[in-house]
Design a protein around this motif. Structure first.
Motif, PDB file in Angstrom:
ATOM      1  N   GLY A  52       0.815  -1.211   0.000  1.00 21.15           N
ATOM      2  CA  GLY A  52       0.000   0.000   0.000  1.00 21.15           C
ATOM      3  C   GLY A  52       0.846   1.257   0.000  1.00 21.15           C
ATOM      4  N   LEU A  53       1.919   1.247   0.797  1.00 20.54           N
ATOM      5  CA  LEU A  53       2.797   2.415   0.830  1.00 20.54           C
ATOM      6  C   LEU A  53       3.476   2.634  -0.513  1.00 20.54           C
ATOM      7  CD1 LEU A  53       4.408   1.938   4.365  1.00 20.54           C
ATOM      8  CD2 LEU A  53       2.631   3.573   3.705  1.00 20.54           C
ATOM      9  N   ALA A  75       2.324   1.057 -12.461  1.00 18.57           N
ATOM     10  CA  ALA A  75       2.927   0.370 -11.318  1.00 18.57           C
ATOM     11  C   ALA A  75       2.115   0.605 -10.050  1.00 18.57           C
ATOM     12  CB  ALA A  75       4.370   0.845 -11.131  1.00 18.57           C
ATOM     13  N   ALA A  76       1.616   1.847  -9.870  1.00 16.37           N
ATOM     14  CA  ALA A  76       0.817   2.158  -8.693  1.00 16.37           C
ATOM     15  C   ALA A  76      -0.484   1.364  -8.676  1.00 16.37           C
ATOM     16  CB  ALA A  76       0.532   3.659  -8.645  1.00 16.37           C
ATOM     17  N   CYS A  77      -1.134   1.209  -9.825  1.00 15.65           N
ATOM     18  CA  CYS A  77      -2.399   0.450  -9.902  1.00 15.65           C
ATOM     19  C   CYS A  77      -2.189  -1.031  -9.589  1.00 15.65           C
ATOM     20  CB  CYS A  77      -3.012   0.629 -11.295  1.00 15.65           C
ATOM     21  SG  CYS A  77      -3.559   2.317 -11.633  1.00 15.65           S
ATOM     22  N   VAL A  78      -1.103  -1.592 -10.115  1.00 16.06           N
ATOM     23  CA  VAL A  78      -0.809  -3.007  -9.837  1.00 16.06           C
ATOM     24  C   VAL A  78      -0.519  -3.206  -8.351  1.00 16.06           C
ATOM     25  CG1 VAL A  78       0.783  -4.892 -10.299  1.00 16.06           C
ATOM     26  CG2 VAL A  78      -0.021  -3.447 -12.187  1.00 16.06           C
ATOM     27  N   LEU A  88      -1.546  -1.359  -5.898  1.00 15.27           N
ATOM     28  CA  LEU A  88      -2.793  -1.162  -5.151  1.00 15.27           C
ATOM     29  C   LEU A  88      -3.662  -2.414  -5.197  1.00 15.27           C
ATOM     30  CD1 LEU A  88      -4.697   0.793  -3.620  1.00 15.27           C
ATOM     31  CD2 LEU A  88      -5.687   1.366  -5.853  1.00 15.27           C
ATOM     32  N   ALA A  89      -3.721  -3.024  -6.373  1.00 16.62           N
ATOM     33  CA  ALA A  89      -4.514  -4.256  -6.502  1.00 16.62           C
ATOM     34  C   ALA A  89      -3.949  -5.371  -5.624  1.00 16.62           C
ATOM     35  CB  ALA A  89      -4.563  -4.693  -7.961  1.00 16.62           C
ATOM     36  N   VAL A  90      -2.617  -5.494  -5.620  1.00 11.85           N
ATOM     37  CA  VAL A  90      -1.981  -6.507  -4.769  1.00 11.85           C
ATOM     38  C   VAL A  90      -2.247  -6.220  -3.299  1.00 11.85           C
ATOM     39  CG1 VAL A  90       0.227  -7.497  -4.080  1.00 11.85           C
ATOM     40  CG2 VAL A  90      -0.218  -7.030  -6.486  1.00 11.85           C
ATOM     41  N   PHE A  91      -2.283  -4.951  -2.921  1.00 11.98           N
ATOM     42  CA  PHE A  91      -2.502  -4.562  -1.525  1.00 11.98           C
ATOM     43  C   PHE A  91      -3.949  -4.787  -1.086  1.00 11.98           C
ATOM     44  CE2 PHE A  91      -2.258  -2.399   2.387  1.00 11.98           C
ATOM     45  CZ  PHE A  91      -3.299  -1.478   2.467  1.00 11.98           C
ATOM     46  N   THR A  92      -4.904  -4.472  -1.947  1.00  9.33           N
ATOM     47  CA  THR A  92      -6.316  -4.513  -1.558  1.00  9.33           C
ATOM     48  C   THR A  92      -6.961  -5.890  -1.748  1.00  9.33           C
ATOM     49  OG1 THR A  92      -6.885  -3.701  -3.771  1.00  9.33           O
ATOM     50  CG2 THR A  92      -6.694  -2.067  -1.997  1.00  9.33           C
ATOM     51  N   LEU A  93      -6.392  -6.743  -2.558  1.00  2.00           N
ATOM     52  CA  LEU A  93      -7.023  -8.054  -2.792  1.00  2.00           C
ATOM     53  C   LEU A  93      -7.200  -8.867  -1.510  1.00  2.00           C
ATOM     54  CD1 LEU A  93      -8.141  -9.915  -5.038  1.00  2.00           C
ATOM     55  CD2 LEU A  93      -5.881 -10.962  -5.159  1.00  2.00           C
ATOM     56  N   PRO A  94      -6.220  -8.903  -0.586  1.00  2.00           N
ATOM     57  CA  PRO A  94      -6.432  -9.666   0.655  1.00  2.00           C
ATOM     58  C   PRO A  94      -7.535  -9.111   1.554  1.00  2.00           C
ATOM     59  CG  PRO A  94      -4.088  -9.324   0.269  1.00  2.00           C
ATOM     60  CD  PRO A  94      -4.815  -8.462  -0.698  1.00  2.00           C
ATOM     61  N   LEU A  95      -7.981  -7.859   1.294  1.00  2.32           N
ATOM     62  CA  LEU A  95      -9.064  -7.309   2.094  1.00  2.32           C
ATOM     63  C   LEU A  95     -10.399  -7.974   1.795  1.00  2.32           C
ATOM     64  CD1 LEU A  95      -8.222  -3.488   1.864  1.00  2.32           C
ATOM     65  CD2 LEU A  95      -7.816  -5.008   3.804  1.00  2.32           C
ATOM     66  N   GLU A 144       2.020   6.443  -7.108  1.00  2.00           N
ATOM     67  CA  GLU A 144       0.983   7.335  -7.624  1.00  2.00           C
ATOM     68  C   GLU A 144       1.412   8.794  -7.496  1.00  2.00           C
ATOM     69  OE1 GLU A 144      -2.677   8.157  -9.507  1.00  2.00           O
ATOM     70  OE2 GLU A 144      -1.470   6.335  -9.299  1.00  2.00           O
ATOM     71  N   LEU A 145       2.055   9.137  -6.368  1.00  2.56           N
ATOM     72  CA  LEU A 145       2.587  10.494  -6.214  1.00  2.56           C
ATOM     73  C   LEU A 145       3.681  10.770  -7.230  1.00  2.56           C
ATOM     74  CD1 LEU A 145       2.715  10.761  -2.301  1.00  2.56           C
ATOM     75  CD2 LEU A 145       1.059  11.825  -3.861  1.00  2.56           C
ATOM     76  N   THR A 146       4.493   9.725  -7.503  1.00  7.08           N
ATOM     77  CA  THR A 146       5.546   9.876  -8.508  1.00  7.08           C
ATOM     78  C   THR A 146       4.946  10.112  -9.887  1.00  7.08           C
ATOM     79  OG1 THR A 146       6.991   8.436  -7.223  1.00  7.08           O
ATOM     80  CG2 THR A 146       7.563   8.768  -9.538  1.00  7.08           C
ATOM     81  N   ALA A 147       3.840   9.413 -10.170  1.00  5.45           N
ATOM     82  CA  ALA A 147       3.188   9.588 -11.469  1.00  5.45           C
ATOM     83  C   ALA A 147       2.739  11.023 -11.674  1.00  5.45           C
ATOM     84  CB  ALA A 147       2.003   8.631 -11.582  1.00  5.45           C
ATOM     85  N   TRP A 148       2.208  11.648 -10.622  1.00  7.40           N
ATOM     86  CA  TRP A 148       1.745  13.039 -10.763  1.00  7.40           C
ATOM     87  C   TRP A 148       2.895  14.037 -10.691  1.00  7.40           C
ATOM     88  CZ3 TRP A 148      -2.886  14.275 -12.482  1.00  7.40           C
ATOM     89  CH2 TRP A 148      -3.903  13.312 -12.401  1.00  7.40           C
TER      90      TRP A 148
END
Length: 338
Positions: free
Chosen positions: A7-8, A41-44, A46-53, A14-18
């Motif tokens: 998540g971090l 990279a940020a989207c991938v 995020l998906a890896v981080f949120t899937l276990p939720l 995402e901040l780097t992208a902007w």
């Protein structure tokens, strides 16, 4: 398992992208490319981080679900990224808020310990199933397999009837099962014959030693089993009876007080048609202490074959005094009726 580092890293990317377009003046191709790579990279991540939720049911299949979350956050800049994160949080909180339904303990059902699950057929119905050509072949084949769990005395006559069946598969199966039954007994006979020969060489043939006597007892029982299970027919049956009687008499020559061997001798003489000798052997077995319920039915059968119906009735009335003969009860009731 949830890992906060993903998540971090997703937030950092995402901040780097902007931040990339700002540092690269925002109008060059390099600025666009840096944004797309960092945002992907940020989207991938995020998906890896949120899937276990998500719950196990919600996250299956895992790879398509992971791709869906990454695409949703990628397609809508910033709003998609935040929406995917909030959506997974809502689903997790909704799952945690669902009440767990309490249930009372369930009593185990009562099982009949006398029931057996070896096959779906009863002995009384097997003959009707195997003898009816209208029954589907699969059901008749299952009935044939069920015969493996029954004694040879019951299965052998049924298998011999199937040898005349119109179905070739059933005929072959019946022949194979009969051959297997006979082959097992024949192997045991060969083994005991070898044991008897070795014992006669070491211990002597007359009288037999302990090992030879035991081998002779087994041989008499095995030859009789060929007859009892209807595996031996015609001349082979007569040979099996004669061999069983020969070994039985060798044993009785050294153990004349053995009631079980006297009873077997009576059965063998009875099968050979030597009625008077069979009757004497039956009487001898009863005198030596064999229960009347073991001997009287054979004596009654012998009297019936000799057409001595008065004696048959008398013997069956003696059997009527015993209450532990459920199979013979209809016959006993018939002969005991006045």
């Amino acid at each position: 398992m949830l890992s906060t580092k993903w998540g971090l890293w997703a937030i950092v990317m995402e901040l780097t992208a902007w931040a990339g377009p700002v540092l690269l003046d925002g109008h060059s191709d390099a600025a666009l490319l840096s944004y797309l790579l960092a945002h992907t990279a940020a989207c991938v991540l995020l998906a890896v981080f949120t899937l276990p939720l998500l719950s196990a049911e919600q996250s299956r299949p895992r790879m398509p679900m992971l791709a869906l979350m990454a695409v949703c956050s990628y397609a809508v800049p910033l709003a998609g990224f935040i929406g995917v994160f909030l959506g997974t949080l809502v689903l997790r909180l909704y799952r945690a808020a669902r009440p767990i339904e309490d249930f009372q303990s369930v009593h185990l059902p009562e099982f009949d310990l006398h029931q057996r699950i070896q096959s779906g057929f009863r002995q009384t119905g097997l003959r009707a199933v195997l003898g009816n050509s209208e029954v589907p072949a699969r059901s008749r084949m299952r009935a044939m397999v069920a015969l493996q769990h029954m004694s040879g005395r019951i299965s052998s006559p049924l298998l011999r009837n199937v040898l005349n069946d119109s179905s070739e598969d059933l005929r072959l199966l019946a022949y194979g099962m009969l051959d297997a039954l006979e082959r097992n007994i024949s192997r045991s006979i060969d083994k005991e014959l070898d044991t008897l020969r070795e014992a006669e060489e070491k211990e002597g043939a007359d009288p037999l030693g302990p090992t030879g006597l035991q081998a002779a007892e087994k041989l008499s029982a095995l030859y009789w089993e060929l007859v009892y299970q209807n595996l031996a027919q015609g001349d082979m049956r007569n040979y099996a009876i004669s061999e069983s009687l020969r070994y039985c008499e060798r044993v009785l020559a050294q153990q004349p007080q053995h009631p079980q061997h006297n009873l077997r001798r009576g059965l063998l003489l009875h099968a050979l048609g030597r009625m008077d000798e069979a009757e004497q052997a039956y009487a001898r077995a009863q005198q030596l202490g064999l229960p009347a319920t073991r001997v009287l039915p054979y004596l009654a059968e012998l009297s019936f074959e000799q057409r001595d119906f008065a004696k048959t009735r008398q013997l069956m009335q003696q059997l009527d005094e015993w209450s532990a003969l459920p199979r013979l009860r209809p016959v006993i009731d018939y002969w005991s009726a006045r």
